[in-house]
Scaffold this motif. Structure first.
Motif, PDB file in Angstrom:
ATOM      1  N   UNK A 217       0.834  -1.202   0.000  1.00  0.00           N
ATOM      2  CA  UNK A 217       0.000   0.000   0.000  1.00  0.00           C
ATOM      3  C   UNK A 217       0.870   1.255   0.000  1.00  0.00           C
ATOM      4  N   UNK A 218       0.529   2.208  -0.857  1.00  0.00           N
ATOM      5  CA  UNK A 218       1.275   3.456  -0.941  1.00  0.00           C
ATOM      6  C   UNK A 218       0.294   4.603  -1.153  1.00  0.00           C
ATOM      7  N   UNK A 219       0.579   5.730  -0.499  1.00  0.00           N
ATOM      8  CA  UNK A 219      -0.223   6.934  -0.660  1.00  0.00           C
ATOM      9  C   UNK A 219       0.700   8.089  -1.041  1.00  0.00           C
ATOM     10  N   UNK A 220       0.217   8.972  -1.894  1.00  0.00           N
ATOM     11  CA  UNK A 220       0.979  10.126  -2.366  1.00  0.00           C
ATOM     12  C   UNK A 220       0.377  11.374  -1.734  1.00  0.00           C
ATOM     13  N   UNK A 221       1.211  12.197  -1.104  1.00  0.00           N
ATOM     14  CA  UNK A 221       0.736  13.425  -0.470  1.00  0.00           C
ATOM     15  C   UNK A 221       1.572  14.616  -0.916  1.00  0.00           C
ATOM     16  N   UNK A 222       0.939  15.786  -0.893  1.00  0.00           N
ATOM     17  CA  UNK A 222       1.601  17.064  -1.152  1.00  0.00           C
ATOM     18  C   UNK A 222       1.297  18.006   0.000  1.00  0.00           C
ATOM     19  N   UNK A 223       2.299  18.748   0.463  1.00  0.00           N
ATOM     20  CA  UNK A 223       2.107  19.734   1.515  1.00  0.00           C
ATOM     21  C   UNK A 223       2.073  21.145   0.945  1.00  0.00           C
ATOM     22  N   UNK A 224       1.308  22.006   1.586  1.00  0.00           N
ATOM     23  CA  UNK A 224       1.280  23.461   1.437  1.00  0.00           C
ATOM     24  C   UNK A 224       0.200  23.948   0.481  1.00  0.00           C
ATOM     25  N   UNK A 225       0.200  23.495  -0.769  1.00  0.00           N
ATOM     26  CA  UNK A 225      -0.830  23.939  -1.705  1.00  0.00           C
ATOM     27  C   UNK A 225      -0.351  24.872  -2.791  1.00  0.00           C
ATOM     28  N   UNK A 226       0.883  24.677  -3.279  1.00  0.00           N
ATOM     29  CA  UNK A 226       1.417  25.506  -4.363  1.00  0.00           C
ATOM     30  C   UNK A 226       0.643  25.273  -5.654  1.00  0.00           C
ATOM     31  N   UNK A 227       0.553  26.314  -6.496  1.00  0.00           N
ATOM     32  CA  UNK A 227      -0.262  26.172  -7.701  1.00  0.00           C
ATOM     33  C   UNK A 227       0.364  25.241  -8.735  1.00  0.00           C
ATOM     34  N   UNK A 228       1.675  24.938  -8.603  1.00  0.00           N
ATOM     35  CA  UNK A 228       2.249  23.954  -9.520  1.00  0.00           C
ATOM     36  C   UNK A 228       1.698  22.553  -9.242  1.00  0.00           C
ATOM     37  N   UNK A 229       1.168  22.327  -8.045  1.00  0.00           N
ATOM     38  CA  UNK A 229       0.473  21.057  -7.786  1.00  0.00           C
ATOM     39  C   UNK A 229      -0.675  20.878  -8.774  1.00  0.00           C
ATOM     40  N   UNK A 230      -1.389  21.969  -9.052  1.00  0.00           N
ATOM     41  CA  UNK A 230      -2.503  21.939 -10.008  1.00  0.00           C
ATOM     42  C   UNK A 230      -1.991  21.929 -11.450  1.00  0.00           C
ATOM     43  N   UNK A 231      -1.013  22.776 -11.752  1.00  0.00           N
ATOM     44  CA  UNK A 231      -0.557  22.949 -13.131  1.00  0.00           C
ATOM     45  C   UNK A 231       0.261  21.761 -13.648  1.00  0.00           C
ATOM     46  N   UNK A 232       1.076  21.177 -12.767  1.00  0.00           N
ATOM     47  CA  UNK A 232       2.050  20.171 -13.211  1.00  0.00           C
ATOM     48  C   UNK A 232       1.728  18.773 -12.676  1.00  0.00           C
ATOM     49  N   UNK A 233       1.537  18.641 -11.373  1.00  0.00           N
ATOM     50  CA  UNK A 233       1.348  17.309 -10.787  1.00  0.00           C
ATOM     51  C   UNK A 233      -0.025  16.719 -11.104  1.00  0.00           C
ATOM     52  N   UNK A 234      -1.074  17.510 -10.970  1.00  0.00           N
ATOM     53  CA  UNK A 234      -2.429  17.009 -11.171  1.00  0.00           C
ATOM     54  C   UNK A 234      -2.636  16.412 -12.568  1.00  0.00           C
ATOM     55  N   UNK A 235      -2.214  17.063 -13.652  1.00  0.00           N
ATOM     56  CA  UNK A 235      -2.398  16.436 -14.972  1.00  0.00           C
ATOM     57  C   UNK A 235      -1.681  15.096 -15.106  1.00  0.00           C
ATOM     58  N   UNK A 236      -0.522  14.960 -14.480  1.00  0.00           N
ATOM     59  CA  UNK A 236       0.212  13.688 -14.558  1.00  0.00           C
ATOM     60  C   UNK A 236      -0.540  12.604 -13.809  1.00  0.00           C
ATOM     61  N   UNK A 237      -1.009  12.920 -12.621  1.00  0.00           N
ATOM     62  CA  UNK A 237      -1.789  11.951 -11.839  1.00  0.00           C
ATOM     63  C   UNK A 237      -3.054  11.544 -12.590  1.00  0.00           C
ATOM     64  N   UNK A 238      -3.721  12.504 -13.166  1.00  0.00           N
ATOM     65  CA  UNK A 238      -4.956  12.210 -13.898  1.00  0.00           C
ATOM     66  C   UNK A 238      -4.657  11.353 -15.126  1.00  0.00           C
ATOM     67  N   UNK A 239      -3.588  11.665 -15.810  1.00  0.00           N
ATOM     68  CA  UNK A 239      -3.171  10.889 -16.990  1.00  0.00           C
ATOM     69  C   UNK A 239      -2.920   9.429 -16.638  1.00  0.00           C
ATOM     70  N   UNK A 240      -2.354   9.191 -15.458  1.00  0.00           N
ATOM     71  CA  UNK A 240      -2.005   7.829 -15.048  1.00  0.00           C
ATOM     72  C   UNK A 240      -3.115   7.146 -14.257  1.00  0.00           C
ATOM     73  N   UNK A 241      -4.217   7.845 -14.043  1.00  0.00           N
ATOM     74  CA  UNK A 241      -5.320   7.254 -13.290  1.00  0.00           C
ATOM     75  C   UNK A 241      -5.002   7.059 -11.824  1.00  0.00           C
ATOM     76  N   UNK A 242      -4.240   7.998 -11.239  1.00  0.00           N
ATOM     77  CA  UNK A 242      -3.847   7.900  -9.838  1.00  0.00           C
ATOM     78  C   UNK A 242      -4.440   9.050  -9.045  1.00  0.00           C
ATOM     79  N   UNK A 243      -4.458   8.884  -7.728  1.00  0.00           N
ATOM     80  CA  UNK A 243      -4.937   9.923  -6.830  1.00  0.00           C
ATOM     81  C   UNK A 243      -3.811  10.361  -5.911  1.00  0.00           C
ATOM     82  N   UNK A 244      -3.968  11.537  -5.307  1.00  0.00           N
ATOM     83  CA  UNK A 244      -3.039  12.026  -4.286  1.00  0.00           C
ATOM     84  C   UNK A 244      -3.827  12.892  -3.318  1.00  0.00           C
ATOM     85  N   UNK A 245      -3.267  13.057  -2.131  1.00  0.00           N
ATOM     86  CA  UNK A 245      -3.830  13.944  -1.114  1.00  0.00           C
ATOM     87  C   UNK A 245      -3.044  15.250  -1.126  1.00  0.00           C
TER      88      UNK A 245
END
Length: 365
Positions: free
Chosen positions: A111-139
């Motif tokens: 079991x593995x979970x992916x988390x991000x701290x703070x809330x920088x907008x690159x989380x939305x611009x860069x990380x979120x599209x990659x996660x969505x592309x791969x069908x993964x979730x993160x907190x």
């Protein structure tokens, strides 16, 4: 924890990176990583919780006047890391972990979970599209006051000011035994900023805030103006991410070290963040990540405040793995991912976290 244990110091970075990275590369070249994973399989019930901050197109952006050690990975490296998790582990969401816990069912092996701290907008611009592309979730643990205001985080602004003020200016902070001349070159300024950040987190909350405000006024570099390299996400972006399968959790209201607040202010900080998340996103906020997250950032009173506010799980920034349960649910350790971590090292950390993760540091996150 130790003298000069800072994110930005070249000395401490070299010490953290060198031995583990070299050993991981040799294990990779010798084909030993699959053996390591067999020797230390992911036990049922155990969770590897990865901790990220920022994902940018480059892990070495030019003329970057903020803390480069908050860059966890480049976009390319992050995509490769997520592919590895999807192929070799069992990615999970926190709501699934809580469901297993409530039903008394152990988590699956790996079991593995992916988390991000703070809330920088690159989380939305860069990380979120990659996660969505791969069908993964993160907190994504966000500081709700900064989502409301759009203002950069205080620690980030402290680094930015020190990296932007004219060379030769003096930094005088008697409470921290600091009387420095600001260096001319950016690498030296970053070392100064890293040392300053570490020392600042020794102060109580009011003294931290007063120092940032004083330097803003003295140097004329006002946080209210913001900066394109350090923006929080917006509520609309978070709602879109939530619809896209991401989870959103609390990182307090104003990213304060909770253990350095009075009990009343501490409770206001955690309750306020929970209320804001639930008001804006329309679902229960059940998980929090302690700002800064080291051993002096939370304590028994913090855990009590988090319980009273109604959170079911809490993540620290102490390095390690654990089984979520009554003994650990309000101090889950995580595995930090930072920009110096190449793919052999990442794979080795996932295979045997006790050997290859970063050592716990006192004031990070």
């Amino acid at each position: 924890m130790r003298k000069m244990m800072t994110r930005g110091s070249s000395v401490s970075v070299a010490a953290r990176v060198g031995r583990r990275q070299l050993l991981a590369r040799w294990c990779h070249r010798l084909g030993a990583l699959p053996l390591l994973k067999r020797v230390r399989p992911g036990a049922r019930g155990e969770a590897r919780v990865l901790a990220y901050h920022r994902v940018l197109e480059s892990a070495e952006p030019q003329d970057f006047s903020f803390d480069p050690e908050l860059i966890s990975a480049s976009a390319e490296a992050f995509r490769e890391q997520m592919r590895h998790l999807k192929a070799h582990f069992v990615p999970m969401r926190f709501d699934e972990v809580l469901d297993h816990q409530q039903r008394g069912v152990p988590l699956p092996a790996g079991a593995v979970l992916v988390t991000f701290d703070d809330g920088y907008d690159d989380n939305y611009r860069v990380a979120f599209p990659i996660l969505r592309e791969l069908g993964m979730s993160a907190m994504f643990f966000v500081s709700t006051g900064h989502i409301d205001s759009g203002r950069p985080y205080a620690y980030d602004w402290l680094v930015h000011m020190l990296c932007s003020v004219p060379a030769g200016e003096r930094l005088h902070v008697p409470a921290l035994d600091i009387d420095w001349r600001i260096e001319a070159a950016l690498p030296e300024r970053r070392r100064q900023a890293a040392d300053l950040l570490y020392r600042v987190k020794l102060l109580d909350d009011d003294m931290q805030a007063d120092l940032v405000s004083r330097l803003e006024a003295d140097w004329g570099i006002l946080r209210a103006g913001g900066h394109p390299d350090c923006r929080p996400m917006t509520w609309d972006q978070l709602r879109e991410m939530q619809r896209g399968g991401m989870e959103i959790g609390s990182h307090g209201v104003d990213h304060r070290m909770l253990a350095k607040l009075s009990p009343g202010r501490m409770l206001d900080e955690v309750r306020g963040s929970k209320q804001a998340l639930e008001r804006e996103l329309g679902v229960p906020a059940r998980v929090i990540s302690y700002p800064v997250g080291g051993p002096d950032a939370f304590n028994h009173d913090t855990v009590q405040a988090v319980r009273e506010a109604g959170f079911d799980l809490a993540c620290s920034y102490v390095a390690g793995v654990s089984r979520p349960g009554p003994r650990t649910q309000y101090a889950l350790p995580r595995l930090p991912v930072e920009r110096h971590m190449d793919m052999p090292w990442f794979q080795a950390m996932m295979a045997m976290p006790e050997l290859f993760t970063y050592a716990s540091r006192l004031r990070t996150g």
